[in-house]
Scaffold this motif. Structure first.
Motif, PDB file in Angstrom:
ATOM      1  N   VAL A 330     -27.767 102.944 -19.258  1.00 16.81           N
ATOM      2  CA  VAL A 330     -26.378 102.965 -19.726  1.00 16.81           C
ATOM      3  C   VAL A 330     -25.731 101.626 -19.365  1.00 16.81           C
ATOM      4  CG1 VAL A 330     -24.131 104.087 -19.537  1.00 16.81           C
ATOM      5  CG2 VAL A 330     -26.225 105.469 -19.453  1.00 16.81           C
ATOM      6  N   VAL A 331     -25.161 100.978 -20.354  1.00 13.29           N
ATOM      7  CA  VAL A 331     -24.536  99.665 -20.156  1.00 13.29           C
ATOM      8  C   VAL A 331     -23.101  99.829 -19.667  1.00 13.29           C
ATOM      9  CG1 VAL A 331     -23.695  97.598 -21.343  1.00 13.29           C
ATOM     10  CG2 VAL A 331     -25.987  98.490 -21.839  1.00 13.29           C
ATOM     11  N   LEU A 332     -22.770  99.098 -18.617  1.00 11.69           N
ATOM     12  CA  LEU A 332     -21.385  98.988 -18.159  1.00 11.69           C
ATOM     13  C   LEU A 332     -20.797  97.720 -18.762  1.00 11.69           C
ATOM     14  CD1 LEU A 332     -19.182 100.132 -16.164  1.00 11.69           C
ATOM     15  CD2 LEU A 332     -19.991  98.378 -14.573  1.00 11.69           C
ATOM     16  N   PRO A 348     -18.009  97.645  -8.023  1.00 10.54           N
ATOM     17  CA  PRO A 348     -18.429  98.327  -6.798  1.00 10.54           C
ATOM     18  C   PRO A 348     -19.869  97.985  -6.441  1.00 10.54           C
ATOM     19  CG  PRO A 348     -18.441  99.848  -8.656  1.00 10.54           C
ATOM     20  CD  PRO A 348     -17.820  98.569  -9.157  1.00 10.54           C
ATOM     21  N   GLU A 349     -20.189  98.113  -5.168  1.00 11.72           N
ATOM     22  CA  GLU A 349     -21.575  97.924  -4.755  1.00 11.72           C
ATOM     23  C   GLU A 349     -22.400  99.100  -5.258  1.00 11.72           C
ATOM     24  OE1 GLU A 349     -22.375  96.961  -0.726  1.00 11.72           O
ATOM     25  OE2 GLU A 349     -20.584  95.688  -0.512  1.00 11.72           O
ATOM     26  N   LEU A 350     -23.469  98.796  -5.963  1.00 10.13           N
ATOM     27  CA  LEU A 350     -24.296  99.831  -6.576  1.00 10.13           C
ATOM     28  C   LEU A 350     -25.639  99.907  -5.858  1.00 10.13           C
ATOM     29  CD1 LEU A 350     -23.480  99.077 -10.328  1.00 10.13           C
ATOM     30  CD2 LEU A 350     -22.541 100.886  -8.886  1.00 10.13           C
ATOM     31  N   GLU A 351     -25.884 101.036  -5.224  1.00  9.90           N
ATOM     32  CA  GLU A 351     -27.118 101.218  -4.469  1.00  9.90           C
ATOM     33  C   GLU A 351     -28.254 101.585  -5.435  1.00  9.90           C
ATOM     34  OE1 GLU A 351     -24.591 103.415  -4.349  1.00  9.90           O
ATOM     35  OE2 GLU A 351     -23.347 102.437  -2.847  1.00  9.90           O
ATOM     36  N   GLU A 402     -16.320 104.190  -8.876  1.00  5.62           N
ATOM     37  CA  GLU A 402     -15.097 103.857  -9.612  1.00  5.62           C
ATOM     38  C   GLU A 402     -15.240 102.450 -10.173  1.00  5.62           C
ATOM     39  OE1 GLU A 402     -11.442 104.426  -7.611  1.00  5.62           O
ATOM     40  OE2 GLU A 402     -11.951 106.455  -6.892  1.00  5.62           O
ATOM     41  N   PHE A 403     -15.049 102.335 -11.478  1.00  5.91           N
ATOM     42  CA  PHE A 403     -15.182 101.048 -12.157  1.00  5.91           C
ATOM     43  C   PHE A 403     -13.824 100.632 -12.705  1.00  5.91           C
ATOM     44  CE2 PHE A 403     -19.352 103.106 -12.537  1.00  5.91           C
ATOM     45  CZ  PHE A 403     -20.163 102.128 -11.982  1.00  5.91           C
ATOM     46  N   LYS A 405     -11.361  98.364 -14.810  1.00  7.06           N
ATOM     47  CA  LYS A 405     -11.356  97.531 -16.023  1.00  7.06           C
ATOM     48  C   LYS A 405     -12.748  97.466 -16.677  1.00  7.06           C
ATOM     49  CE  LYS A 405      -7.584  94.642 -14.285  1.00  7.06           C
ATOM     50  NZ  LYS A 405      -7.177  93.266 -13.882  1.00  7.06           N
ATOM     51  N   CYS A 406     -13.434  98.590 -16.664  1.00  4.10           N
ATOM     52  CA  CYS A 406     -14.767  98.686 -17.270  1.00  4.10           C
ATOM     53  C   CYS A 406     -14.862  99.992 -18.054  1.00  4.10           C
ATOM     54  CB  CYS A 406     -15.868  98.692 -16.202  1.00  4.10           C
ATOM     55  SG  CYS A 406     -15.933  97.204 -15.185  1.00  4.10           S
ATOM     56  N   PHE A 407     -15.875 100.076 -18.904  1.00 11.85           N
ATOM     57  CA  PHE A 407     -16.137 101.339 -19.594  1.00 11.85           C
ATOM     58  C   PHE A 407     -17.618 101.458 -19.902  1.00 11.85           C
ATOM     59  CE2 PHE A 407     -15.801  98.412 -23.130  1.00 11.85           C
ATOM     60  CZ  PHE A 407     -16.633  98.938 -24.131  1.00 11.85           C
ATOM     61  N   TYR A 408     -18.058 102.678 -20.138  1.00 12.02           N
ATOM     62  CA  TYR A 408     -19.427 102.924 -20.576  1.00 12.02           C
ATOM     63  C   TYR A 408     -19.433 104.174 -21.449  1.00 12.02           C
ATOM     64  CZ  TYR A 408     -19.434 106.209 -16.577  1.00 12.02           C
ATOM     65  OH  TYR A 408     -19.131 107.209 -15.682  1.00 12.02           O
ATOM     66  N   ARG A 409     -20.398 104.242 -22.335  1.00 11.22           N
ATOM     67  CA  ARG A 409     -20.529 105.425 -23.177  1.00 11.22           C
ATOM     68  C   ARG A 409     -21.074 106.587 -22.354  1.00 11.22           C
ATOM     69  NH1 ARG A 409     -22.584 104.507 -29.328  1.00 11.22           N
ATOM     70  NH2 ARG A 409     -23.032 106.723 -28.956  1.00 11.22           N
ATOM     71  N   LYS A 410     -20.607 107.789 -22.695  1.00 10.42           N
ATOM     72  CA  LYS A 410     -21.013 108.985 -21.966  1.00 10.42           C
ATOM     73  C   LYS A 410     -21.936 109.867 -22.791  1.00 10.42           C
ATOM     74  CE  LYS A 410     -16.885 108.952 -19.069  1.00 10.42           C
ATOM     75  NZ  LYS A 410     -16.415 107.648 -19.545  1.00 10.42           N
ATOM     76  N   ASP A 411     -22.580 109.263 -23.806  1.00 14.91           N
ATOM     77  CA  ASP A 411     -23.459 110.071 -24.659  1.00 14.91           C
ATOM     78  C   ASP A 411     -24.771 109.365 -24.992  1.00 14.91           C
ATOM     79  OD1 ASP A 411     -22.440 108.093 -26.296  1.00 14.91           O
ATOM     80  OD2 ASP A 411     -21.890 109.441 -27.937  1.00 14.91           O
ATOM     81  N   ILE A 412     -25.187 108.424 -24.152  1.00 15.06           N
ATOM     82  CA  ILE A 412     -26.463 107.765 -24.396  1.00 15.06           C
ATOM     83  C   ILE A 412     -27.591 108.797 -24.269  1.00 15.06           C
ATOM     84  CG2 ILE A 412     -28.029 105.922 -23.678  1.00 15.06           C
ATOM     85  CD1 ILE A 412     -25.325 104.963 -24.834  1.00 15.06           C
TER      86      ILE A 412
END
Length: 421
Positions: A330-332, A348-351, A402-403, A405-412
């Motif tokens: 999923v692309v941010l 955010p820091e992504l583990e 929490e992102f 000023k970002c978005f991503y699709r929720k149906d990939i």
């Protein structure tokens, strides 16, 4: 194949991050450099090099100075500008098609003429060099109409106009922005599929299939983008339809490349629509796609570096083994993408874990304190036994962060699972 190899990947995005990681898995590879790369790559033992993709002299100098065995070209801009011709002229090994063959991506008209000549099924089309002629030519097409900028557009040069009036406005806008030539195509109905083929001197190998999601927003709404996510494998694709793709599309494409006598040692992406009449090609790319690369390469269960090395050195290509696992990415993207993405906000820091990984793209700063530096910022990738499990896993992971000023699709992946989040 030699051991302890130093390799160079040209490019800076999520695709190149995925390529570098996959090459580093090989027991034959000692070190992978990426030019120019991005800050997110350095957390995984990948060295970035501050050389631009089209600075061929500086790239060749780096190859000489660092004992690079061969170079893998990621982006289309460098290929269309002739990086392969430049390297080969100086006797340097490189993976990718030459400038003439790269026109298959660099010019929609050139690609369509190639398909027509070599009997590769595609859409009905016409090419126009003026706004007036293109608007007059709309009468040959039914609504909706596909309008394509002829040159490179980063995956954003395609407009599907629902009405003739909308098509007229888009045509005027494209020519007003400097397009010298546009292509009108009939709209093809059906599911879209992404196929990647590694081409050697005498043979070829097909990589795992993927499906990309090009529209910016859920339910395939909004403008076209370079891709908002992808998944592999494709449970909805039957074996018989896959075999038709190979027989009716891949084989005539490869035969056409041979007949045209292109210098084509590299990858070709074939974007297809599975219509009621069978598979039809909507575009060629002359390299790996983004974000499909991020889900295709993790499904290869054999040595990818060995495959590339064999192609470059004119040896028989080894078989490509595939894992049974499913992968979804999923692309941010930054708010405002694809037209005017905002920049500078902190991510955010992504583990990462064994089944969750991050491929970085347009980011800046110092890892792990990265900031947005463009449109598509990163791809979050999950691996699981099934597409359903991978889909649940990646969206559960993204919802934990929490992102701003970002978005991503929720149906990939919804075309495989029927689920949206």
């Amino acid at each position: 194949m030699k051991d302890n190899l130093n390799l160079l990947v040209v490019g800076s995005g999520g695709r190149e991050h995925a390529i570098a990681k996959k090459l580093l898995e090989s027991s034959h590879v000692e070190h992978v450099y990426v030019a120019p790369g991005n800050i997110g790559m350095e957390s995984e033992g990948i060295s970035t090099v501050a050389i631009e993709e089209t600075d061929f002299d500086a790239l060749k100098g780096f190859v000489y100075d660092h004992g690079i065995e061969w170079t893998f070209v990621g982006p289309e801009d460098a290929l269309c500008a002739g990086i392969v011709d430049s390297f080969r002229k100086d006797g340097l090994k490189i993976f990718g098609p030459d400038k003439e063959a790269a026109r298959l991506e660099g010019s929609k008209d050139f690609a369509l003429e190639f398909m027509e000549k070599h009997h590769v099924p595609t859409a009905k089309y016409s090419t126009f060099r003026s706004s007036e002629d293109a608007i007059s030519g709309l009468e040959k097409f039914e609504e909706p109409v596909v309008i394509k900028a002829d040159g490179l557009a980063g995956g954003k040069g395609v407009v599907i106009a629902k009405t003739k009036a909308e098509a007229e406005e888009e045509i005027k806008t494209m020519f007003r922005k400097g397009q010298e030539q546009i292509v009108l195509e009939e709209f093809l109905s059906g599911d879209e599929y992404s196929m990647f083929v590694v081409i050697g001197e005498e043979d070829y190998r097909i990589l795992p299939m993927a499906q990309d999601h090009k529209r910016a927003y859920d339910r395939d709404e909004g403008p076209n983008t370079g891709g908002m996510g992808a998944y592999s494998p494709l449970p909805q694709l039957s074996e018989s339809d896959y075999e038709r793709m190979v027989e009716e599309v891949v084989e005539p494409t490869i035969n056409g490349l041979r007949k045209a006598e292109f210098n084509y040692i590299g990858l070709i992406y074939i974007g297809m629509i599975l219509t009621g009449q069978g598979p039809k090609v909507i575009e060629y790319n002359v390299r790996l796609g983004d974000p499909e690369t991020q889900v295709v390469l993790p499904r290869i269960d054999s040595d990818f570096a060995e495959l590339v090395d064999a192609a470059i050195n004119g040896n028989p290509l080894p078989e490509v083994k595939q894992t049974e696992n499913a992968v979804i990415g999923v692309v941010l993207a930054a708010e405002g993408y694809p037209k005017s993405p905002v920049k500078g906000h902190k991510l955010p820091e992504l583990e990462e874990s064994g089944d969750i990984s991050i491929d970085y793209a347009n980011v800046a700063g110092e890892f792990p304190n990265v900031t947005a530096n463009g449109g598509r910022l990163l791809t979050a990738i999950a691996t699981a036994e099934t597409i359903e499990d991978a889909q649940q896993k990646i969206y559960r992971y993204l919802e934990e962060h929490e992102f701003d000023k970002c978005f991503y699709r929720k149906d990939i992946g919804y075309k495989a699972t029927g689920k949206r989040f």
